[in-house]
Motif scaffolding. Structure first.
Motif, PDB file in Angstrom:
ATOM      1  N   ASP A  51       0.755  -1.083   0.000  1.00 47.66           N
ATOM      2  CA  ASP A  51       0.083   0.057  -0.088  1.00 47.66           C
ATOM      3  C   ASP A  51       0.802   1.336  -0.106  1.00 47.66           C
ATOM      4  O   ASP A  51       1.886   1.254   0.633  1.00 47.66           O
ATOM      5  CB  ASP A  51      -0.886  -0.157   1.121  1.00 47.66           C
ATOM      6  CG  ASP A  51      -1.930   1.009   1.130  1.00 47.66           C
ATOM      7  OD1 ASP A  51      -1.668   2.280   0.959  1.00 47.66           O
ATOM      8  OD2 ASP A  51      -3.382   0.518   1.416  1.00 47.66           O
ATOM      9  N   PHE A  52       0.394   2.300  -0.743  1.00 46.17           N
ATOM     10  CA  PHE A  52       1.098   3.354  -0.845  1.00 46.17           C
ATOM     11  C   PHE A  52       1.364   4.194   0.622  1.00 46.17           C
ATOM     12  O   PHE A  52       2.262   5.021   0.960  1.00 46.17           O
ATOM     13  CB  PHE A  52       0.690   4.663  -1.770  1.00 46.17           C
ATOM     14  CG  PHE A  52       1.019   4.308  -3.224  1.00 46.17           C
ATOM     15  CD1 PHE A  52       2.331   4.218  -3.667  1.00 46.17           C
ATOM     16  CD2 PHE A  52      -0.179   3.917  -3.882  1.00 46.17           C
ATOM     17  CE1 PHE A  52       2.397   4.212  -5.034  1.00 46.17           C
ATOM     18  CE2 PHE A  52       0.059   3.891  -5.329  1.00 46.17           C
ATOM     19  CZ  PHE A  52       1.445   3.855  -5.740  1.00 46.17           C
ATOM     20  N   MET A  53       0.332   3.688   1.487  1.00 46.03           N
ATOM     21  CA  MET A  53       0.674   4.510   2.895  1.00 46.03           C
ATOM     22  C   MET A  53       1.632   3.910   3.811  1.00 46.03           C
ATOM     23  O   MET A  53       1.893   4.561   4.658  1.00 46.03           O
ATOM     24  CB  MET A  53      -0.917   4.096   3.681  1.00 46.03           C
ATOM     25  CG  MET A  53      -2.149   4.973   2.967  1.00 46.03           C
ATOM     26  SD  MET A  53      -1.992   6.738   3.106  1.00 46.03           S
ATOM     27  CE  MET A  53      -2.089   6.907   5.071  1.00 46.03           C
ATOM     28  N   GLU A  54       2.355   2.808   3.340  1.00 47.94           N
ATOM     29  CA  GLU A  54       3.506   2.400   3.823  1.00 47.94           C
ATOM     30  C   GLU A  54       4.531   3.159   3.775  1.00 47.94           C
ATOM     31  O   GLU A  54       5.684   3.482   4.675  1.00 47.94           O
ATOM     32  CB  GLU A  54       3.824   0.973   3.119  1.00 47.94           C
ATOM     33  CG  GLU A  54       2.881  -0.167   3.320  1.00 47.94           C
ATOM     34  CD  GLU A  54       3.013  -1.301   2.659  1.00 47.94           C
ATOM     35  OE1 GLU A  54       4.151  -1.708   2.306  1.00 47.94           O
ATOM     36  OE2 GLU A  54       2.253  -2.183   2.451  1.00 47.94           O
ATOM     37  N   ALA A  55       4.680   4.022   2.756  1.00 44.91           N
ATOM     38  CA  ALA A  55       5.550   4.994   2.549  1.00 44.91           C
ATOM     39  C   ALA A  55       6.854   4.555   2.773  1.00 44.91           C
ATOM     40  O   ALA A  55       7.909   5.297   3.572  1.00 44.91           O
ATOM     41  CB  ALA A  55       5.500   6.382   3.352  1.00 44.91           C
ATOM     42  N   LYS A  56       7.431   3.393   2.192  1.00 48.08           N
ATOM     43  CA  LYS A  56       8.950   2.943   2.043  1.00 48.08           C
ATOM     44  C   LYS A  56       9.252   2.596   0.698  1.00 48.08           C
ATOM     45  O   LYS A  56       8.514   2.162  -0.083  1.00 48.08           O
ATOM     46  CB  LYS A  56       8.622   1.585   2.814  1.00 48.08           C
ATOM     47  CG  LYS A  56       8.280   1.688   4.234  1.00 48.08           C
ATOM     48  CD  LYS A  56       8.424   0.153   5.087  1.00 48.08           C
ATOM     49  CE  LYS A  56       7.874   0.482   6.503  1.00 48.08           C
ATOM     50  NZ  LYS A  56       7.816  -0.999   7.181  1.00 48.08           N
ATOM     51  N   PRO A  57      10.444   2.620   0.449  1.00 50.36           N
ATOM     52  CA  PRO A  57      11.068   2.330  -0.929  1.00 50.36           C
ATOM     53  C   PRO A  57      10.593   1.252  -1.326  1.00 50.36           C
ATOM     54  O   PRO A  57      10.295   0.976  -2.468  1.00 50.36           O
ATOM     55  CB  PRO A  57      12.403   2.719  -0.824  1.00 50.36           C
ATOM     56  CG  PRO A  57      12.777   3.733   0.615  1.00 50.36           C
ATOM     57  CD  PRO A  57      11.513   3.208   1.601  1.00 50.36           C
ATOM     58  N   GLU A  58      10.915   0.174  -0.580  1.00 52.25           N
ATOM     59  CA  GLU A  58      10.660  -1.291  -1.060  1.00 52.25           C
ATOM     60  C   GLU A  58       9.071  -1.349  -1.430  1.00 52.25           C
ATOM     61  O   GLU A  58       8.979  -2.236  -2.351  1.00 52.25           O
ATOM     62  CB  GLU A  58      10.970  -2.250   0.053  1.00 52.25           C
ATOM     63  CG  GLU A  58      10.640  -2.173   1.401  1.00 52.25           C
ATOM     64  CD  GLU A  58      11.285  -1.192   2.335  1.00 52.25           C
ATOM     65  OE1 GLU A  58      11.052  -1.550   3.676  1.00 52.25           O
ATOM     66  OE2 GLU A  58      11.913  -0.438   1.621  1.00 52.25           O
ATOM     67  N   SER A  59       8.309  -0.850  -0.405  1.00 46.91           N
ATOM     68  CA  SER A  59       6.862  -0.886  -0.791  1.00 46.91           C
ATOM     69  C   SER A  59       6.527  -0.135  -2.392  1.00 46.91           C
ATOM     70  O   SER A  59       5.887  -0.791  -3.247  1.00 46.91           O
ATOM     71  CB  SER A  59       6.220  -0.275   0.038  1.00 46.91           C
ATOM     72  OG  SER A  59       6.299  -0.902   1.318  1.00 46.91           O
ATOM     73  N   PHE A  60       6.819   1.097  -2.480  1.00 42.43           N
ATOM     74  CA  PHE A  60       6.756   1.650  -3.724  1.00 42.43           C
ATOM     75  C   PHE A  60       7.341   0.838  -4.930  1.00 42.43           C
ATOM     76  O   PHE A  60       6.765   0.968  -6.003  1.00 42.43           O
ATOM     77  CB  PHE A  60       7.483   3.291  -3.738  1.00 42.43           C
ATOM     78  CG  PHE A  60       6.418   4.053  -3.278  1.00 42.43           C
ATOM     79  CD1 PHE A  60       6.297   5.390  -3.651  1.00 42.43           C
ATOM     80  CD2 PHE A  60       5.742   3.988  -1.903  1.00 42.43           C
ATOM     81  CE1 PHE A  60       5.341   6.400  -3.077  1.00 42.43           C
ATOM     82  CE2 PHE A  60       4.800   4.614  -1.301  1.00 42.43           C
ATOM     83  CZ  PHE A  60       4.695   5.863  -1.955  1.00 42.43           C
ATOM     84  N   LYS A  61       8.516   0.261  -4.727  1.00 41.25           N
ATOM     85  CA  LYS A  61       9.330  -0.383  -5.839  1.00 41.25           C
ATOM     86  C   LYS A  61       8.423  -1.467  -6.336  1.00 41.25           C
ATOM     87  O   LYS A  61       8.182  -1.686  -7.739  1.00 41.25           O
ATOM     88  CB  LYS A  61      10.590  -0.855  -5.371  1.00 41.25           C
ATOM     89  CG  LYS A  61      11.313  -1.709  -6.465  1.00 41.25           C
ATOM     90  CD  LYS A  61      12.780  -2.136  -5.960  1.00 41.25           C
ATOM     91  CE  LYS A  61      13.685  -2.559  -7.140  1.00 41.25           C
ATOM     92  NZ  LYS A  61      13.116  -3.928  -7.683  1.00 41.25           N
TER      93      LYS A  61
END
Length: 247
Positions: A60-70
Motif C-alpha cells: 500500500d502507498f500508505m506504507e511510505a517505504k522505498p521497497e513498497s513503492f518499488k
C-alpha cells in the motif's frame, strides 16, 4: 526500432497490420508495412493512467517505504499502467502527511510506473458513507488542514475526494481549486442540491460513481450521477455497479 502487434490502438480504434517506428524512445511514425519485431499475440496501446490507486502487489502507498513503492510501481507497469496517482486513505494527519512527503520525493526507475501526483481520499468525507475509511480519522472540512496537507506534499497533491455536506462554507472546495487540486465528490451523503452547489463552486469529478453516496444520487435513470457530464470514476467489476450503471 520498428514494432508490430496483433492489434494496435490508434485514434480510439483497434487496427491490424500497423508498424510503429520508434526513435530515441518516441514514436516517430506509423507504417502500413515494414520488417519489424512482431509481438504476434499482444495488443499495442498507450499506457493506462490510474488516478485512484492505493497499491498493488501486496503493498500500500500508505506504507511510505522505498521497497513498497518499488513493488507497487513495477507490478503496475507490468500490467500496462504506466502512470498513477498514489492514493492515500483517510488516516491521522500525521500518517497522511508522512505519505505525502515520501511520495513527493520518490524517484521512479525506468521499470516503474510514473507517479503523476497524489490523490487524497478524505479526510473531509462523511462518516455515514465512510466505506473502508476509518471513522475516527474523518474530519469536517477545514481549509487550514488542506493547506498543511498541500504543503507537506510539496504541491503534488492533485486530487482530493471530499463530501460537499461536510464542507459547510465551501472553504475546502474553494481552497482546493485555488491550489490547483481537482476536487472530486465521493463518500458523501449530500443532497442533489448540495452536489449541484459544489459543482457550481468548482467540483470537477466523482469518485467511484454510484458507490459511497445516497440512493437519490445513484438512481440509474434519474439520479445526478447518471445525468452529469462530470468526469466519473467507476468500478467495472460487475459487483460494485450494475451493467446499466456502467453503460
Amino acid at each position: 526500432m520498428i514494432i508490430k502487434a496483433d492489434l494496435t490502438f490508434i485514434n480510439k480504434k483497434f487496427h491490424k497490420n500497423k508498424y510503429i517506428v520508434i526513435k530515441s524512445g518516441k514514436i516517430k511514425s506509423i507504417l502500413d508495412s515494414s520488417p519489424a519485431h512482431d509481438f504476434e499475440t499482444y495488443i499495442l496501446s498507450p499506457g493506462f493512467i490510474d488516478n485512484h490507486c492505493h497499491g498493488f502487489g501486496g503493498h500500500d502507498f500508505m506504507e511510505a517505504k522505498p521497497e513498497s513503492f518499488k513493488v507497487i510501481l513495477e507490478s503496475i507497469a507490468k500490467s500496462g499502467t504506466t502512470s498513477v496517482y498514489a492514493t492515500a486513505v483517510t488516516q491521522s494527519m500525521e500518517l497522511m502527511q508522512k505519505m505525502f512527503e515520501f511520495t513527493s520525493g520518490y524517484k521512479t526507475s525506468k521499470k516503474e510506473a510514473n507517479i503523476l501526483g497524489i490523490h487524497s481520499e478524505g479526510p473531509f468525507i462523511s462518516k455515514h458513507k465512510k466505506g473502508a475509511q476509518p471513522e475516527k480519522h474523518i474530519k469536517q472540512g477545514c481549509a487550514q488542514k488542506l493547506i498543511a496537507m498541500h504543503k507537506s506534499s510539496k504541491a503534488t497533491l492533485k486530487i482530493m475526494t471530499f463530501a460537499p455536506e461536510e464542507d459547510l462554507k465551501n472553504e475546502v472546495l474553494k481552497k482546493g481549486k485555488e491550489l490547483g487540486i481537482k476536487m472530486q465528490i465521493g463518500h458523501c451523503k449530500a443532497s442533489e442540491e448540495e452536489v449541484k452547489k459544489a459543482v457550481a463552486f468548482g467540483a470537477a469529478g466523482i469518485t467511484h460513481a454510484y458507490n459511497g453516496m445516497p440512493k437519490s444520487l445513484e438512481n440509474e435513470t434519474t439520479g445526478f450521477v447518471a445525468n452529469t457530464n462530470l468526469y466519473s470514476e467507476i468500478i467495472c467489476d460487475g459487483i460494485h455497479n450494475s451493467a446499466q450503471q456502467i453503460k
